[in-house]
Structures are given as C-alpha cells and as structure tokens.
Enzyme design. Structure first.
Site, PDB file in Angstrom:
ATOM      1  N   HIS A  93     -38.396  26.841  15.350  1.00 20.01           N
ATOM      2  CA  HIS A  93     -38.675  28.261  15.093  1.00 20.01           C
ATOM      3  C   HIS A  93     -40.018  28.419  14.390  1.00 20.01           C
ATOM      4  O   HIS A  93     -40.536  27.494  13.745  1.00 20.01           O
ATOM      5  CB  HIS A  93     -37.566  28.900  14.252  1.00 20.01           C
ATOM      6  CG  HIS A  93     -37.609  28.538  12.808  1.00 20.01           C
ATOM      7  ND1 HIS A  93     -38.384  29.219  11.883  1.00 20.01           N
ATOM      8  CD2 HIS A  93     -37.004  27.557  12.102  1.00 20.01           C
ATOM      9  CE1 HIS A  93     -38.225  28.689  10.688  1.00 20.01           C
ATOM     10  NE2 HIS A  93     -37.408  27.667  10.791  1.00 20.01           N
ATOM     11  N   CYS A  94     -40.580  29.609  14.529  1.00 16.92           N
ATOM     12  CA  CYS A  94     -41.769  30.010  13.773  1.00 16.92           C
ATOM     13  C   CYS A  94     -41.423  31.301  13.047  1.00 16.92           C
ATOM     14  O   CYS A  94     -40.265  31.520  12.690  1.00 16.92           O
ATOM     15  CB  CYS A  94     -42.998  30.137  14.684  1.00 16.92           C
ATOM     16  SG  CYS A  94     -42.830  31.342  16.021  1.00 16.92           S
TER      17      CYS A  94
END
Length: 264
Positions: A93-94
């Site tokens: 994820h970012c």
C-alpha cells in the site's frame, strides 16, 4: 495479476503475512499499519522533488523525475523483500492507493510474487481506524490508586482468557507519576490510535473488554474522545489495596530505576 482489496479484507487476508508500506520513510515513521515493513519507493527528498514537480510542472514532469529513481529503488525493494524471508504473497500500500503502490505492485507481479494492494491506500485505513472509535464496547474498568498492581491484575486476566487492552503498553507510559521510566520511546498520536483501534476491532463484542482506569492523557498521547467517554460510563472494579501493600509494590517495581529519573 495484482488484486485490489478493500480495507477490511486487506487486513483480514494480510494477518500473519508481509505488509509492505511503500510511502516515504518520514510518512512511515509518523504512523503505519501495525506489523507493516517500510520499503519506500522514494526517499523523503525524492518524494519532495516529485511532489514539487507535480505542483509546478504537472503530472508528466513528476513522472519523468520518478522514473529517474525507479529502477534503483525497485532493486532495493526486492532486496528488502528477500531479506525479510522472501515471502511469495505480498500486501502493498501507499497513501491513496495510486501510483506508488501501482508501479511497485506491477513490478513485483512481473517478478512472480502474488500481490494484493489496499484500495484507496493508507488513507482508507485511517478512515477505518477512526470509525472503530464510534462503536459501543463492553468495557470493564480496573480502578485503584497507584501501586494497586492494576497492570499485574490486567495481565493475570489475560492469562485467564479474558479480553484485555493494555493502554499503558500501547502508549509506552505508566500512566502515573512514574511516567516513562523504563519505557520505549512513545508512539505518535496517530500510531497509538492505529494500534488501539485494531485491538478494539479484533475484540468480541459479546465479552467484556478489561481496561485500566486512566486519565484521558497517557504520557504523550490521548485516549480518543468517544472511547474515553465510554470508559467514564463503564462499570469500575476498584482494587482497594492497603497503603503498606501499595508502598511495597511501588518500591519493588520502581525502586530499581535511576535516582535522577525517580526524582523527576
């Protein structure tokens, strides 16, 4: 093929697996999903450079700068995965679930990893976290003066398969005049909330959840308002320990610390 998962499915499926946070080191250090490892696509300086280019010159210019760092940084990310056991199933994820997690996941997929990404990124995780504080919980509160061994009782309850949440452990602070003696550095407010909310989320709503009676502020963090309000309305089980016993407990448990720390 990379699969995108909504936050609850992402958390459920990633339990015990490898969660990779590709945000910058500074973002990760401030707060992250508990258990995640930091393998950033860009350093703090690189992220600032890309972000400035995006604001001043547009998306394409920012992407061109990002490409300048992409190859070497992907090599570092893949090396980091191998150093962490080289699991074949990865959860990435970012911040918003956009370009950073997208380009990292695409390359990891090419390398043969089974990759899942968090839909809408860490931002959706934070929405999920804050939503947990709106729910009702069956709290039971352990009360008593300093030295009543409330934390010890809490740990014994856990050994007997009772649901407990150790707020002082999460806050890295003893919640009394003895404060941070012997504790690790405290988390940010956001990180404290992340850990607390996940513990609340994983608790069974049909069974009591035991907490120590605390001030709303524990060291450097605050118990979220809605949780604090529920604690104040919950049943209190008061440990009425004699003064001599409290004194003995305090000297045995805190007397070992540095004299100047005790004075402070």
């Amino acid at each position: 093929m990379v699969q995108r998962l909504p936050v609850e499915e992402f958390l459920s499926r990633s339990k015990g697996k490898t969660i990779i946070d590709v945000r910058s080191p500074k973002e990760f250090a401030h707060a992250h999903i508990p258990g995640a490892i930091s393998l950033p696509l860009f350093s703090d300086d690189e992220r600032a450079e890309v972000g400035t280019a995006y604001k001043q010159r547009g998306r394409e210019a920012a992407m061109m700068i990002g490409l300048k760092y992409y190859g070497a940084n992907m090599q570092r990310i893949i090396s980091g995965i191998k150093e962490n056991g080289n699991p074949k199933e990865l959860y990435v994820h970012c911040w918003r679930g956009g370009m950073r997690s997208g380009v990292v996941s695409w390359m990891l997929d090419l390398f043969g990893y089974k990759v899942f990404t968090l839909e809408k990124g860490y931002k959706s995780f934070r929405h999920f976290i804050l939503a947990q504080f709106e729910k009702k919980y069956p709290f039971h509160i352990l009360g008593g003066r300093t030295g009543s061994a409330k934390t010890l009782v809490l740990h014994e309850l856990k050994k007997k398969n009772q649901q407990t949440i150790d707020l002082e452990h999460i806050a890295k602070h003893k919640g009394s005049a003895f404060g941070a003696l012997g504790e690790l550095p405290p988390p940010s407010q956001e990180m404290f909330e992340n850990i607390l909310a996940l513990e609340l989320y994983e608790a069974h709503s049909s069974k009591p959840i035991w907490l120590e009676d605390e001030s709303q502020r524990i060291g450097w963090v605050n118990i979220p308002n809605k949780v604090w309000a529920q604690m104040r309305e919950s049943k209190v089980f008061y440990i009425d320990a004699p003064f001599e016993e409290r004194l003995k407990y305090i000297t045995e448990n805190y007397g070992k610390y540095d004299l100047e720390g005790l004075k402070a």
